[in-house]
Design a protein around this motif. Sequence first.
Motif, PDB file in Angstrom:
ATOM      1  N   PHE A 198       0.989  -0.799   0.266  1.00  0.00           N
ATOM      2  CA  PHE A 198       0.111   0.017  -0.136  1.00  0.00           C
ATOM      3  C   PHE A 198       1.107   1.701  -0.036  1.00  0.00           C
ATOM      4  CE2 PHE A 198      -1.784   3.385   2.396  1.00  0.00           C
ATOM      5  CZ  PHE A 198      -2.971   3.723   1.920  1.00  0.00           C
ATOM      6  N   SER A 199       2.295   1.501   0.513  1.00  0.00           N
ATOM      7  CA  SER A 199       3.043   2.193   0.971  1.00  0.00           C
ATOM      8  C   SER A 199       3.083   2.943  -0.241  1.00  0.00           C
ATOM      9  CB  SER A 199       4.179   1.910   1.850  1.00  0.00           C
ATOM     10  OG  SER A 199       3.182   2.230   2.901  1.00  0.00           O
ATOM     11  N   SER A 200       3.910   1.485  -0.917  1.00  0.00           N
ATOM     12  CA  SER A 200       4.226   2.110  -2.394  1.00  0.00           C
ATOM     13  C   SER A 200       3.563   2.449  -4.046  1.00  0.00           C
ATOM     14  CB  SER A 200       5.041   1.221  -2.883  1.00  0.00           C
ATOM     15  OG  SER A 200       6.274   0.913  -2.317  1.00  0.00           O
ATOM     16  N   THR A 201       2.517   1.484  -3.694  1.00  0.00           N
ATOM     17  CA  THR A 201       1.007   2.049  -4.681  1.00  0.00           C
ATOM     18  C   THR A 201       0.237   3.213  -4.463  1.00  0.00           C
ATOM     19  OG1 THR A 201      -0.274   0.718  -3.475  1.00  0.00           O
ATOM     20  CG2 THR A 201       0.528  -0.518  -5.082  1.00  0.00           C
ATOM     21  N   ARG A 202       0.265   3.827  -3.031  1.00  0.00           N
ATOM     22  CA  ARG A 202      -0.561   4.948  -2.612  1.00  0.00           C
ATOM     23  C   ARG A 202       0.255   6.200  -2.914  1.00  0.00           C
ATOM     24  NH1 ARG A 202      -0.993   7.286   3.086  1.00  0.00           N
ATOM     25  NH2 ARG A 202      -1.827   8.521   1.845  1.00  0.00           N
ATOM     26  N   ARG A 203       1.671   6.059  -3.400  1.00  0.00           N
ATOM     27  CA  ARG A 203       2.920   7.502  -3.955  1.00  0.00           C
ATOM     28  C   ARG A 203       3.041   6.762  -5.104  1.00  0.00           C
ATOM     29  NH1 ARG A 203       3.637   6.009   1.887  1.00  0.00           N
ATOM     30  NH2 ARG A 203       4.600   7.440   2.963  1.00  0.00           N
ATOM     31  N   PHE A 252       2.922  -9.374   3.085  1.00  0.00           N
ATOM     32  CA  PHE A 252       2.587  -8.342   2.589  1.00  0.00           C
ATOM     33  C   PHE A 252       1.663  -7.937   3.812  1.00  0.00           C
ATOM     34  CE2 PHE A 252       1.770  -7.807  -2.126  1.00  0.00           C
ATOM     35  CZ  PHE A 252       3.147  -8.186  -2.492  1.00  0.00           C
ATOM     36  N   ASP A 253       1.862  -6.533   4.371  1.00  0.00           N
ATOM     37  CA  ASP A 253       0.930  -6.104   5.717  1.00  0.00           C
ATOM     38  C   ASP A 253       0.329  -4.948   5.384  1.00  0.00           C
ATOM     39  OD1 ASP A 253       2.981  -4.159   6.098  1.00  0.00           O
ATOM     40  OD2 ASP A 253       3.232  -4.203   8.206  1.00  0.00           O
ATOM     41  N   ILE A 254      -0.746  -4.495   6.726  1.00  0.00           N
ATOM     42  CA  ILE A 254      -1.754  -3.508   6.645  1.00  0.00           C
ATOM     43  C   ILE A 254      -0.953  -2.635   7.361  1.00  0.00           C
ATOM     44  CG2 ILE A 254      -4.030  -2.980   7.265  1.00  0.00           C
ATOM     45  CD1 ILE A 254      -4.815  -5.567   6.887  1.00  0.00           C
ATOM     46  N   GLY A 267       0.863  -4.046  10.957  1.00  0.00           N
ATOM     47  CA  GLY A 267       1.777  -3.287  11.614  1.00  0.00           C
ATOM     48  C   GLY A 267       1.672  -2.021  11.089  1.00  0.00           C
ATOM     49  N   GLY A 268       2.876  -1.050  12.135  1.00  0.00           N
ATOM     50  CA  GLY A 268       2.442   0.057  12.854  1.00  0.00           C
ATOM     51  C   GLY A 268       1.795   0.324  13.363  1.00  0.00           C
ATOM     52  N   PRO A 269       1.517   1.343  14.057  1.00  0.00           N
ATOM     53  CA  PRO A 269       1.443   1.999  15.799  1.00  0.00           C
ATOM     54  C   PRO A 269       0.223   0.938  16.256  1.00  0.00           C
ATOM     55  CG  PRO A 269       1.644   3.137  14.685  1.00  0.00           C
ATOM     56  CD  PRO A 269       1.859   2.865  13.916  1.00  0.00           C
ATOM     57  N   GLY A 286       0.775  -6.002  20.531  1.00  0.00           N
ATOM     58  CA  GLY A 286       1.505  -6.765  21.861  1.00  0.00           C
ATOM     59  C   GLY A 286       2.970  -5.764  21.791  1.00  0.00           C
ATOM     60  N   GLU A 287       3.015  -5.343  20.649  1.00  0.00           N
ATOM     61  CA  GLU A 287       4.608  -4.731  21.123  1.00  0.00           C
ATOM     62  C   GLU A 287       3.894  -3.281  21.926  1.00  0.00           C
ATOM     63  OE1 GLU A 287       5.523  -3.546  16.975  1.00  0.00           O
ATOM     64  OE2 GLU A 287       7.556  -2.861  16.916  1.00  0.00           O
ATOM     65  N   THR A 288       3.480  -2.606  20.994  1.00  0.00           N
ATOM     66  CA  THR A 288       3.213  -1.668  21.426  1.00  0.00           C
ATOM     67  C   THR A 288       2.136  -1.170  23.015  1.00  0.00           C
ATOM     68  OG1 THR A 288       2.140  -0.589  20.004  1.00  0.00           O
ATOM     69  CG2 THR A 288       5.168  -0.270  20.515  1.00  0.00           C
ATOM     70  N   SER A 315      15.116  -9.902  13.510  1.00  0.00           N
ATOM     71  CA  SER A 315      16.087  -8.340  13.446  1.00  0.00           C
ATOM     72  C   SER A 315      15.310  -7.354  13.168  1.00  0.00           C
ATOM     73  CB  SER A 315      16.909  -8.145  12.644  1.00  0.00           C
ATOM     74  OG  SER A 315      16.599  -8.235  11.247  1.00  0.00           O
ATOM     75  N   ASP A 316      13.601  -7.681  12.553  1.00  0.00           N
ATOM     76  CA  ASP A 316      12.431  -6.141  12.776  1.00  0.00           C
ATOM     77  C   ASP A 316      13.067  -5.447  11.235  1.00  0.00           C
ATOM     78  OD1 ASP A 316      10.445  -5.355  13.211  1.00  0.00           O
ATOM     79  OD2 ASP A 316      10.413  -4.506  14.742  1.00  0.00           O
ATOM     80  N   ASP A 317      13.637  -4.459  11.791  1.00  0.00           N
ATOM     81  CA  ASP A 317      14.308  -3.185  10.762  1.00  0.00           C
ATOM     82  C   ASP A 317      15.912  -2.688  11.272  1.00  0.00           C
ATOM     83  OD1 ASP A 317      11.609  -1.710  10.009  1.00  0.00           O
ATOM     84  OD2 ASP A 317      11.460  -2.060  11.722  1.00  0.00           O
ATOM     85  N   PRO A 318      16.493  -4.061  10.461  1.00  0.00           N
ATOM     86  CA  PRO A 318      18.172  -3.749  11.238  1.00  0.00           C
ATOM     87  C   PRO A 318      19.058  -2.913  11.361  1.00  0.00           C
ATOM     88  CG  PRO A 318      17.746  -6.075   9.931  1.00  0.00           C
ATOM     89  CD  PRO A 318      16.841  -5.546   9.821  1.00  0.00           C
TER      90      PRO A 318
HETATM   91  N1  V47 Z   1       8.259  -3.205  14.594  1.00  0.00           N
HETATM   92  C1  V47 Z   1       7.776  -2.177  13.930  1.00  0.00           C
HETATM   93  N2  V47 Z   1       6.497  -2.538  14.696  1.00  0.00           N
HETATM   94  C2  V47 Z   1       5.266  -2.165  13.276  1.00  0.00           C
HETATM   95  N3  V47 Z   1       5.505  -1.722  11.915  1.00  0.00           N
HETATM   96  C3  V47 Z   1       7.048  -1.674  11.429  1.00  0.00           C
HETATM   97  C4  V47 Z   1       7.609  -2.080  12.653  1.00  0.00           C
HETATM   98  N4  V47 Z   1       8.719  -1.566  11.892  1.00  0.00           N
HETATM   99  C5  V47 Z   1       8.502  -1.148  10.202  1.00  0.00           C
HETATM  100  N5  V47 Z   1       7.274  -1.613  10.336  1.00  0.00           N
HETATM  101  C6  V47 Z   1       6.034  -1.415   9.470  1.00  0.00           C
HETATM  102  O1  V47 Z   1       5.862   0.191   9.335  1.00  0.00           O
HETATM  103  C7  V47 Z   1       5.092  -0.106   8.489  1.00  0.00           C
HETATM  104  C8  V47 Z   1       3.797   1.224   9.488  1.00  0.00           C
HETATM  105  C9  V47 Z   1       3.000   2.295   7.768  1.00  0.00           C
HETATM  106  C10 V47 Z   1       1.754   2.963   8.793  1.00  0.00           C
HETATM  107  O2  V47 Z   1       1.949   3.065   9.731  1.00  0.00           O
HETATM  108  C11 V47 Z   1       1.717   4.560   7.892  1.00  0.00           C
HETATM  109  C12 V47 Z   1       0.621   4.848   8.521  1.00  0.00           C
HETATM  110  C13 V47 Z   1       0.277   5.569   6.984  1.00  0.00           C
HETATM  111  C14 V47 Z   1       0.573   5.368   5.958  1.00  0.00           C
HETATM  112  C15 V47 Z   1       1.277   5.315   5.569  1.00  0.00           C
HETATM  113  C16 V47 Z   1       1.607   5.184   4.361  1.00  0.00           C
HETATM  114  O3  V47 Z   1       2.391   4.680   3.476  1.00  0.00           O
HETATM  115  O4  V47 Z   1       1.526   5.925   3.705  1.00  0.00           O
HETATM  116  C17 V47 Z   1       2.313   4.471   6.977  1.00  0.00           C
HETATM  117  C18 V47 Z   1       4.144  -0.710   8.722  1.00  0.00           C
HETATM  118  O5  V47 Z   1       3.578  -1.465   7.963  1.00  0.00           O
HETATM  119  C19 V47 Z   1       5.290  -2.156   8.783  1.00  0.00           C
HETATM  120  O6  V47 Z   1       5.647  -2.531   8.426  1.00  0.00           O
END
Ligand code: V47
Length: 353
Positions: A113-118, A148-150, A182-184, A212-214, A290-293
Amino acid sequence: MTQHLVDPHAPRDLRAFIADLPKAELHVHHVGSASPRIVSELAARHPDSKVPTDPEALADYFTFTDFAHFIDVYLSVVDLIRTPEDVRLLTYEVARDLARQQVRYAELTITPFSSTRRGIDERAFMDAIEDARKAAEAEFGTVLRWCFDIPGEAGLQAAEETARLATDDRLRPEGLVSFGLGGPEVGVERPQFKPYFDRAIAAGLHSVPHAGETTGPQTVWDALTHLRAERIGHGTSSAQDPKLLAHLAEHRIALEVCPTSNIATRAVRTLDEHPIKEFVRAGVVVTINSDDPPMFGTDLDNEYAVAARLLGLDERGLAELAKNAVEASFLDAAGKARIAGEIDTYTAQWLSR
Ligand SMILES: Nc1ncnc2c1ncn2[C@@H]1O[C@H](CCC(=O)c2cccc(C(=O)O)c2)[C@@H](O)[C@H]1O
Ligand SMILES: [Zn+2]
């Protein structure tokens, strides 16, 4: 930067063992894996970006005050990926970095989604990741699969778009195995995503949301009940709920633990307070990831060194952790047996030196 790339507490011998140990990585984000070299290259392609190109400045830029700040910075790196060629370069180079660490198999979390919306064309996006996946497997021997994550905070329109891209037979890439979220987490309730997970699961994808991350253990229960999670991204707060730990253990729902990430985003205060030990004590299947190394100044080898210290593991214990990841992966039985066999052979050879 606040983190050390190599855990300074890990004995040198154990670090050497980890470096050549065949591994599987189950929780690593596509954009979050961009090394300083890739970020510099992308920033040079797109000089209007606010992301610094100098590695020193980048280390500072990747120091986060809280989870929201981390997401802000993360999105500024997302903004560097503007063309299908950027997507291909990133994916291929991430595979190279994984192969260097003896990662035989990785499930890479991608947020299409982040790429297609851009403005990246959806067909070109899928072709770019698939092209990189095939080249990486042929050249480095590392097998890549996609989750693929939302991006939950972006709302149900993002959920709809992600579900569509993941389930439309004309678009869905061959390497796709799972569906995530993912995300907040604060204010982003898991149950609202149920219809999208239902569609993804009906299309044969596995369910692997972050939970349960945050936020607290209820988010993990929600991910299990409403999203039918088969593994949990992080699941850190599960430690606060003994019934939840027992449930995870009984149903062999693995946690994708990313220790350094939890410190870097300030989800957990210090490594010594990380609940990984409680998970193991409760019999929960733990995998190390490692998540986002580069953003967290770590890599998968370092996460294994951290886990060895926190859990008091020797080589056999580390080999078991590596095998947990293979077992909890979405590889087929033959693929799992092959990598598990490699881990056993390597460990036996190492111990009989
Ligand atoms: N530790 C983490 N815990 C959780 N997620 C993590 C982690 N590390 C990386 N992510 C990534 O961060 C993205 C977040 C993207 C996001 O919130 C957002 C909100 C509004 C608009 C847009 C956009 O693109 O326009 C994007 C997630 O989808 C996930 O893949
Ligand atoms: Zn993650």
